[in-house]
Design an enzyme around this catalytic site. Structure first.
Site, PDB file in Angstrom:
ATOM      1  N   GLY A  25      84.537  44.526 -12.032  1.00 50.59           N
ATOM      2  CA  GLY A  25      85.679  45.295 -12.499  1.00 50.59           C
ATOM      3  C   GLY A  25      85.300  46.460 -13.382  1.00 50.59           C
ATOM      4  N   SER A  26      84.123  46.404 -14.000  1.00 48.82           N
ATOM      5  CA  SER A  26      83.666  47.506 -14.846  1.00 48.82           C
ATOM      6  C   SER A  26      83.173  48.685 -14.024  1.00 48.82           C
ATOM      7  CB  SER A  26      82.537  47.026 -15.772  1.00 48.82           C
ATOM      8  OG  SER A  26      82.987  45.977 -16.597  1.00 48.82           O
ATOM      9  N   SER A  46      80.084  46.404 -20.614  1.00 55.46           N
ATOM     10  CA  SER A  46      79.846  44.959 -20.550  1.00 55.46           C
ATOM     11  C   SER A  46      80.509  44.314 -21.752  1.00 55.46           C
ATOM     12  CB  SER A  46      78.345  44.646 -20.559  1.00 55.46           C
ATOM     13  OG  SER A  46      78.127  43.255 -20.698  1.00 55.46           O
ATOM     14  N   LYS A  47      81.490  43.467 -21.498  1.00 58.71           N
ATOM     15  CA  LYS A  47      82.243  42.854 -22.601  1.00 58.71           C
ATOM     16  C   LYS A  47      81.307  42.136 -23.571  1.00 58.71           C
ATOM     17  CE  LYS A  47      86.079  40.719 -21.551  1.00 58.71           C
ATOM     18  NZ  LYS A  47      87.028  39.674 -21.092  1.00 58.71           N
ATOM     19  N   PHE A 105      77.975  42.395 -23.515  1.00 60.53           N
ATOM     20  CA  PHE A 105      76.738  43.166 -23.606  1.00 60.53           C
ATOM     21  C   PHE A 105      75.527  42.301 -23.251  1.00 60.53           C
ATOM     22  CE2 PHE A 105      74.174  46.775 -25.190  1.00 60.53           C
ATOM     23  CZ  PHE A 105      74.986  47.806 -24.759  1.00 60.53           C
ATOM     24  N   GLN A 143      87.861  42.792  -4.480  1.00 61.80           N
ATOM     25  CA  GLN A 143      87.680  41.991  -5.692  1.00 61.80           C
ATOM     26  C   GLN A 143      89.019  41.514  -6.226  1.00 61.80           C
ATOM     27  OE1 GLN A 143      86.694  43.830  -9.408  1.00 61.80           O
ATOM     28  NE2 GLN A 143      85.686  42.017 -10.195  1.00 61.80           N
ATOM     29  N   GLU A 189      88.715  37.608  -5.490  1.00 64.00           N
ATOM     30  CA  GLU A 189      88.262  36.914  -6.694  1.00 64.00           C
ATOM     31  C   GLU A 189      89.418  36.180  -7.365  1.00 64.00           C
ATOM     32  OE1 GLU A 189      84.726  38.485  -9.129  1.00 64.00           O
ATOM     33  OE2 GLU A 189      86.451  38.919 -10.418  1.00 64.00           O
ATOM     34  N   HIS A 225      88.477  54.812  14.829  1.00 63.04           N
ATOM     35  CA  HIS A 225      87.318  55.018  15.693  1.00 63.04           C
ATOM     36  C   HIS A 225      86.229  53.987  15.434  1.00 63.04           C
ATOM     37  CE1 HIS A 225      88.807  58.854  17.321  1.00 63.04           C
ATOM     38  NE2 HIS A 225      89.382  58.971  16.132  1.00 63.04           N
ATOM     39  N   LYS A 264      74.644  32.843  -9.795  1.00 63.79           N
ATOM     40  CA  LYS A 264      74.002  33.507 -10.939  1.00 63.79           C
ATOM     41  C   LYS A 264      73.086  32.545 -11.684  1.00 63.79           C
ATOM     42  CE  LYS A 264      76.809  35.890 -13.581  1.00 63.79           C
ATOM     43  NZ  LYS A 264      78.054  36.290 -14.290  1.00 63.79           N
TER      44      LYS A 264
END
Length: 551
Positions: free
Chosen positions: A161-162, A212-213, A215, A356, A360, A391, A516
């Site tokens: 989202g950032s 980045s919330k 960071f 997203q 998400e 096309h 992750k």
């Protein structure tokens, strides 16, 4: 928001009975022939009640519904207590139950019309003022880099989202942009993304926005550190970082340790989900590109749609109508995807953004009560701008074996009426033609009449279009900040309504986490010379087949 299984609702069962009994009778050719007023009955117009004037026409007459079916769908929304859930969201109740958080992107664009009680809401105006002052100082040339030169390039470093929101909006509102201010967006951890972007930058005139919330986002901070290293290769002195890097974050200690001044840190709150964050400080790149006045119009356009969603009866409520139609296609006709097809090149990132926003949010199989659903939830979102898609993938939409509902959207007026608007007239003719072709198709009889008696059977059969493919059409006057804000909010609320009906939590994203975690484990092991342990056989051996660089 009860978290109940949608399939237990009486109205859901009634809709299933209607589908099973009447599906063969729901033929768009016949429905239009039987009712000359079908368009007027199955269309709705949105007119903003505050802020800049915005009008949006929603034509849903080409969906596989009748008025009785629609009423059952609205009954379903009421049985699922959509209106109650909506009011809880707007009041600040913690409807994100898994994380015990409020969901208040609407507070970021609230112009004192909604009473919202949640920590941080009173600080929104202060952050907006900070964004205004900073963006105006950069755009005016007052803000200078370390050599005294003005800024002519911004690089937004963020992911999810950032990144997706600012990219989509700055592309969509390019006619309102400061053309001598270049904007780049870096998201991918692949070093190619930051490396190729830096090749376009002058270190003396580039401003980096690190979004980045916490960071601590791995991709974002890795890219930001590489950008800082590149910058210091020219500037030499770490003190100069403060003139070329700003942060969109809440982690003051990490931001200042990076070299960014606390005065150049823009705050937002944990009740702002990433996919709803363009309205927050994450929108700083938007304000820099289009100017804060236009950013505010974007907010006001969304706020007016919020008012419509909160106060309009479901039968005339555009987000509710679109949500109901999507549930009918998704859960009864078994459609697995939704194509977003904007006939406006400026909206070429719209589908990417709502991939997203929708997937998400509603890509969940567990209800808020912990039950596994026995029906489909969120659709796969995809699409491209018209006429490019015609096309490439429209062949499958028209004659493939899958039902693919589509949302067409177009402006009545172009920002670029070149060649006496010839381009735009051709574009709109295709915008009008495609939903008609999808709905009504072409019968074998029509094909034979067109080709003549000497045509081969193979050719005749290949030119038949079965039709009865559902679509909506959205039209608006011209794509401007307020209209775009309204369109985005329209889809946000549609997604919310569907999540309520399906009983799921649309505001967490646990599915992002597992990969992750595993990646971090593998990364630590890739730095060693021994085997990658604790993983399946392919993961254990692939790094060595690929000869991972340990340097």
């Amino acid at each position: 928001m009860t978290g109940s299984l949608a399939s237990n609702y009486a109205s859901w069962k009634q809709l299933q009975e209607i589908y099973d009994k009447d599906r063969a009778k729901i033929v768009l050719r016949d429905l239009f022939a039987a009712d000359p007023q079908r368009f007027s009955k199955l269309s709705a117009t949105y007119n903003s009640q505050s802020g800049p004037g915005v009008q949006i026409l929603l034509d849903y007459s080409k969906h596989l519904v009748t008025e009785p079916i629609l009423q059952k769908l609205f009954n379903l929304l009421r049985e699922a207590k959509v209106e109650d859930a909506r009011d809880k969201m707007f009041s600040g109740e913690h409807i994100n139950t898994s994380e015990d958080r409020a969901v208040l992107h609407v507070a970021l664009r609230n112009f004192n019309d909604f009473s919202i009680k949640e920590e941080g809401v009173d600080e929104v105006s202060k952050v907006l003022q900070h964004m205004k002052e900073f963006s105006e100082s950069v755009r005016s040339g007052q803000w200078k880099g370390y050599t005294g030169k003005t800024i002519n390039t911004i690089v937004n470093i963020g992911i999810g989202g950032s990144d997706l929101g600012p990219v989509m909006v700055t592309e969509a509102l390019k006619p309102f942009s400061k053309r001598d201010l270049n904007a780049h967006f870096v998201s991918n951890i692949d070093g190619t993304h930051i490396a190729e972007t830096l090749r376009l930058c002058d270190p003396e005139r580039t401003l980096f926005i690190v979004a980045s919330k916490t960071f601590t986002t791995q991709e974002t901070i890795t890219n930001a550190e590489s950008a800082r290293d590149w910058f210091l290769g020219f500037a030499k002195d770490k003190a100069h970082v403060a003139k070329h890097f700003v942060a969109l974050s809440t982690n003051t200690s990490a931001v200042t340790a990076f070299g960014i001044s606390e005065a150049n840190m823009f705050q937002f709150w944990d009740w702002v989900g990433g996919r709803y964050s363009l309205w927050s400080a994450i929108g700083l790149s938007i304000a820099l590109v289009i100017g804060f006045d236009n950013f505010e119009k974007l907010l006001r356009g969304a706020h007016a749609m919020d008012q419509h969603f909160k106060t309009t009866p479901l039968e005339k409520n555009l987000p509710a109508i679109m949500a109901a139609l999507g549930i009918w296609c998704n859960d009864f006709y078994g459609a697995q995807t939704l194509a977003l097809l904007p006939y406006d090149q400026y909206l070429h990132k719209f589908a990417d953004y709502f991939q997203q926003g929708d997937m998400e949010s509603n890509g969940k199989f567990i209800t808020k009560n912990g039950d596994r659903v026995n029906y489909q939830t969120g659709p796969i979102i995809w699409g491209a701008s018209g006429t490019n898609g015609q096309h490439s993938f429209y062949q499958l939409i028209h004659q493939g074996t899958k039902i693919i509902p589509a949302d067409f959207m177009a402006p009545a007026t172009s920002h670029n009426p070149i060649a006496n608007s010839k381009h735009h007239r051709i574009l709109l003719s295709n915008f009008f033609a495609q939903p008609e072709a999808l709905a009504f198709g072409k019968t074998e009889e029509e094909v034979r009449k067109e080709l003549g008696q000497n045509a081969s059977e193979a050719l005749v059969k290949s030119k038949v279009f079965e039709g009865n493919r559902p679509s909506s059409s959205l039209m608006f006057d011209k794509l401007d900040p307020a209209t775009l804000g309204a369109l985005i909010a329209l889809y946000e609320h549609k997604i919310f309504v569907q999540g309520v009906v399906w009983g799921i939590n649309s505001f967490d994203q646990m599915g992002v986490e597992l990969g992750k975690v595993l990646a971090k484990q593998i990364l630590a092991q890739l730095d060693k010379s021994d085997d990658v342990k604790g993983h399946d056989s392919s993961v254990r051996h692939l790094p060595f087949i690929l000869q991972v660089d340990h340097c």
